[in-house]
Design a protein around this motif. Structure first.
Motif, mmCIF file in Angstrom:
data_model
loop_
_atom_site.group_PDB
_atom_site.id
_atom_site.type_symbol
_atom_site.label_atom_id
_atom_site.label_comp_id
_atom_site.label_asym_id
_atom_site.label_seq_id
_atom_site.Cartn_x
_atom_site.Cartn_y
_atom_site.Cartn_z
ATOM 1 N N LEU A 176 8.344 12.831 5.369
ATOM 2 C CA LEU A 176 8.143 11.391 5.258
ATOM 3 C C LEU A 176 8.112 10.946 3.797
ATOM 4 C CD1 LEU A 176 5.429 10.803 8.016
ATOM 5 C CD2 LEU A 176 7.850 10.251 8.139
ATOM 6 N N PHE A 177 7.434 11.700 2.952
ATOM 7 C CA PHE A 177 7.327 11.308 1.549
ATOM 8 C C PHE A 177 8.661 11.446 0.826
ATOM 9 C CE2 PHE A 177 2.904 10.967 2.137
ATOM 10 C CZ PHE A 177 2.339 10.410 1.012
ATOM 11 N N SER A 178 9.429 12.457 1.175
ATOM 12 C CA SER A 178 10.726 12.631 0.520
ATOM 13 C C SER A 178 11.709 11.551 0.953
ATOM 14 C CB SER A 178 11.287 14.021 0.833
ATOM 15 O OG SER A 178 10.426 15.035 0.356
ATOM 16 N N ALA A 179 11.748 11.255 2.253
ATOM 17 C CA ALA A 179 12.690 10.257 2.749
ATOM 18 C C ALA A 179 12.328 8.856 2.284
ATOM 19 C CB ALA A 179 12.748 10.320 4.276
ATOM 20 N N ALA A 180 11.041 8.543 2.251
ATOM 21 C CA ALA A 180 10.609 7.201 1.839
ATOM 22 C C ALA A 180 10.377 7.093 0.341
ATOM 23 C CB ALA A 180 9.334 6.810 2.581
ATOM 24 N N GLN A 181 10.498 8.214 -0.396
ATOM 25 C CA GLN A 181 10.303 8.238 -1.848
ATOM 26 C C GLN A 181 8.928 7.690 -2.238
ATOM 27 O OE1 GLN A 181 13.619 6.236 -3.684
ATOM 28 N NE2 GLN A 181 15.109 7.763 -3.027
ATOM 29 N N LEU A 182 7.903 8.229 -1.610
ATOM 30 C CA LEU A 182 6.535 7.815 -1.881
ATOM 31 C C LEU A 182 5.949 8.647 -3.014
ATOM 32 C CD1 LEU A 182 5.269 7.419 1.796
ATOM 33 C CD2 LEU A 182 6.231 5.683 0.285
ATOM 34 N N THR A 183 4.894 8.144 -3.610
ATOM 35 C CA THR A 183 4.280 8.772 -4.771
ATOM 36 C C THR A 183 3.085 9.625 -4.365
ATOM 37 O OG1 THR A 183 2.869 6.842 -5.141
ATOM 38 C CG2 THR A 183 5.018 6.882 -6.237
ATOM 39 N N ALA A 184 2.612 10.422 -5.329
ATOM 40 C CA ALA A 184 1.455 11.268 -5.068
ATOM 41 C C ALA A 184 0.184 10.443 -4.881
ATOM 42 C CB ALA A 184 1.276 12.265 -6.214
ATOM 43 N N GLU A 185 0.088 9.317 -5.600
ATOM 44 C CA GLU A 185 -1.080 8.452 -5.418
ATOM 45 C C GLU A 185 -1.166 7.938 -3.990
ATOM 46 O OE1 GLU A 185 1.243 8.214 -7.679
ATOM 47 O OE2 GLU A 185 0.481 7.707 -9.672
ATOM 48 N N CYS A 186 -0.008 7.688 -3.383
ATOM 49 C CA CYS A 186 0.019 7.219 -2.002
ATOM 50 C C CYS A 186 -0.541 8.278 -1.063
ATOM 51 C CB CYS A 186 1.448 6.850 -1.622
ATOM 52 S SG CYS A 186 1.624 6.143 0.031
ATOM 53 N N ALA A 187 -0.336 9.559 -1.372
ATOM 54 C CA ALA A 187 -0.878 10.634 -0.535
ATOM 55 C C ALA A 187 -2.398 10.637 -0.565
ATOM 56 C CB ALA A 187 -0.325 11.981 -0.998
ATOM 57 N N ILE A 188 -2.977 10.384 -1.739
ATOM 58 C CA ILE A 188 -4.441 10.346 -1.838
ATOM 59 C C ILE A 188 -4.999 9.151 -1.069
ATOM 60 C CG2 ILE A 188 -6.366 10.165 -3.451
ATOM 61 C CD1 ILE A 188 -4.665 11.571 -5.521
ATOM 62 N N VAL A 189 -4.357 7.994 -1.198
ATOM 63 C CA VAL A 189 -4.794 6.812 -0.450
ATOM 64 C C VAL A 189 -4.634 7.044 1.051
ATOM 65 C CG1 VAL A 189 -4.394 4.345 -0.112
ATOM 66 C CG2 VAL A 189 -4.251 5.322 -2.398
ATOM 67 N N THR A 190 -3.612 7.788 1.451
ATOM 68 C CA THR A 190 -3.430 8.130 2.866
ATOM 69 C C THR A 190 -4.638 8.885 3.397
ATOM 70 O OG1 THR A 190 -1.016 8.206 2.672
ATOM 71 C CG2 THR A 190 -2.009 9.435 4.486
ATOM 72 N N LEU A 191 -5.132 9.850 2.628
ATOM 73 C CA LEU A 191 -6.307 10.614 3.054
ATOM 74 C C LEU A 191 -7.547 9.727 3.107
ATOM 75 C CD1 LEU A 191 -7.409 13.379 3.840
ATOM 76 C CD2 LEU A 191 -7.779 13.857 1.417
ATOM 77 N N VAL A 192 -7.663 8.785 2.191
ATOM 78 C CA VAL A 192 -8.802 7.855 2.213
ATOM 79 C C VAL A 192 -8.782 7.028 3.495
ATOM 80 C CG1 VAL A 192 -9.882 5.892 1.059
ATOM 81 C CG2 VAL A 192 -8.935 7.754 -0.300
ATOM 82 N N TYR A 193 -7.623 6.482 3.856
ATOM 83 C CA TYR A 193 -7.512 5.685 5.070
ATOM 84 C C TYR A 193 -7.757 6.533 6.314
ATOM 85 C CZ TYR A 193 -5.582 1.776 2.401
ATOM 86 O OH TYR A 193 -5.411 0.741 1.525
ATOM 87 N N LEU A 194 -7.312 7.780 6.281
ATOM 88 C CA LEU A 194 -7.507 8.647 7.442
ATOM 89 C C LEU A 194 -8.993 8.894 7.688
ATOM 90 C CD1 LEU A 194 -5.336 11.675 8.361
ATOM 91 C CD2 LEU A 194 -7.793 11.978 8.318
ATOM 92 N N GLU A 195 -9.735 9.223 6.647
ATOM 93 C CA GLU A 195 -11.166 9.473 6.830
ATOM 94 C C GLU A 195 -11.913 8.178 7.144
ATOM 95 O OE1 GLU A 195 -13.021 11.790 3.822
ATOM 96 O OE2 GLU A 195 -12.057 13.629 4.546
ATOM 97 N N ARG A 196 -11.436 7.069 6.624
ATOM 98 C CA ARG A 196 -12.060 5.784 6.967
ATOM 99 C C ARG A 196 -11.848 5.454 8.437
ATOM 100 N NH1 ARG A 196 -10.823 1.037 2.860
ATOM 101 N NH2 ARG A 196 -11.976 2.516 1.566
ATOM 102 N N LEU A 197 -10.680 5.772 8.960
ATOM 103 C CA LEU A 197 -10.419 5.548 10.385
ATOM 104 C C LEU A 197 -11.323 6.417 11.244
ATOM 105 C CD1 LEU A 197 -8.520 4.342 12.660
ATOM 106 C CD2 LEU A 197 -7.212 6.457 12.408
#
Length: 339
Positions: A176-197
């Motif tokens: 997903l990150f390679s195809a969408a060209q997402l950044t490493a900061e986005c991965a950290i925010v992803t983990l924050v949202y996951l634990e918040r959920l």
């Protein structure tokens, strides 16, 4: 003495100590809905949890609360160290690089610019420990892969009983990150949202829902963090068997379960970054160290010189402001008087 609120009537009738029932009654009177004022909107401070409870249950909101994934990983880390100690297992050759007189190794991964590959490895490892050491299997239908499959391939019958390996989670997120060209900061925010959920909705990430929960967190993090967000239809081109309607519905449910709280304070972001570094150290996932080249050394020296010049300019400005009537009277030197 005839006053009904006199302290002589009863101790509970003292005007200095109002009864709990009276305060509750006054609160109910003040918060009644009326046709003139419209619907009553609760203030945000009334919805906030007490500090003690908030610190314990919402690590994605408070910098002082410990992250969930790090606490879940400690059990496996302690067991691994104990097993190695009992069985006299050697740690093996040292894979970490150290600087010497001739070669200097630097770590390019910083809190503001993390290394993409290493960050994704750490985030997926945190997800792996969430699944492996979960408390129960609480889930919702919107995240169930059996009811909302991501591909046309038939979901196996034992999909909810087999924990995914770390490599499988890494390949899913990395794609997903390679195809969408997402950044490493986005991965950290992803983990924050996951634990918040997991905290807000009281859910568990388990084999039956981990893909859709991770996808929803990535989808939301990419829209909040990146300036040029990836649209839902773009994810449908990556996961070709999912529909836009399904993505929209999952995103709406994700936001509702987060209570539309998508704010990530800088202190929380930094805490998750350094806890991911600790997780990497505990599991022998070292961040890459690159030798310092001449070109990189010249850039670092130029940046250092620029910062030093700025500091000198600020010091001179502060010195000028410290003199009173600087433009009227010059600085005079007087001879010392020795008695």
């Amino acid at each position: 003495m005839g006053n009904t609120v006199s302290c002589c009537v009863s101790p509970s009738g003292s005007p200095k100590l109002p009864r709990q029932a009276d305060r509750l009654e006054d609160y109910q009177i003040n918060t009644d809905l009326s046709d003139d004022t419209g619907p009553y909107l609760q203030h945000i401070s009334d919805r906030e949890l007490p500090d003690d409870l908030a610190l314990e249950s919402n690590p994605s909101d408070h910098a002082r609360a410990s992250t969930i994934f790090l606490s879940k990983s400690q059990t496996d880390v302690r067991d691994k160290r104990k097993s190695n100690h009992i069985n006299h297992v050697s740690p093996g050759p040292l894979s970490k690089k150290y600087s010497s007189c001739s070669t200097i190794f630097i770590d390019d991964s910083t809190v503001s610019q993390p290394n993409l590959k290493s960050t994704i490895k750490c985030v997926t490892l945190a997800i792996y420990y969430h699944i492996k050491n979960r408390d129960s299997d609480r889930s919702l239908d919107i995240f169930d892969e059996k009811k909302h499959p991501l591909s046309r391939e038939q979901v196996p019958d034992d999909y909810s009983r087999t924990d995914p390996e770390h490599k499988l989670i890494y390949r899913f997120v990395r794609t997903l990150f390679s195809a969408a060209q997402l950044t490493a900061e986005c991965a950290i925010v992803t983990l924050v949202y996951l634990e918040r959920l997991l905290t807000y909705a009281e859910l568990d990430i388990c084999p039956c829902n981990w893909k859709r929960i991770v996808l929803g967190a990535i989808l939301l993090a990419s829209k909040v963090w990146d300036d040029q967000a990836v649209w839902n239809v773009d994810y449908c081109q990556i996961l070709k068997d999912i529909t836009v309607e399904d993505m929209n519905e999952m995103e709406r449910h994700f936001l509702e379960l987060l209570q539309f709280n998508i704010n990530v304070p800088a202190s929380v972001y930094a805490k998750y970054y350094f806890d991911l570094r600790s997780l990497a150290d505990d599991n022998n996932l070292s961040f890459p160290l690159e030798p310092l080249s001449n070109e990189r050394a010249q850039k670092l020296e130029a940046i250092s010189r620029l910062c030093e010049d700025k500091y000198k300019d600020l010091s001179r400005a502060a010195m000028r402001r410290s003199f009173s009537a600087d433009n009227l009277v010059g600085i005079r030197k007087s001879n010392a008087v020795l008695s």
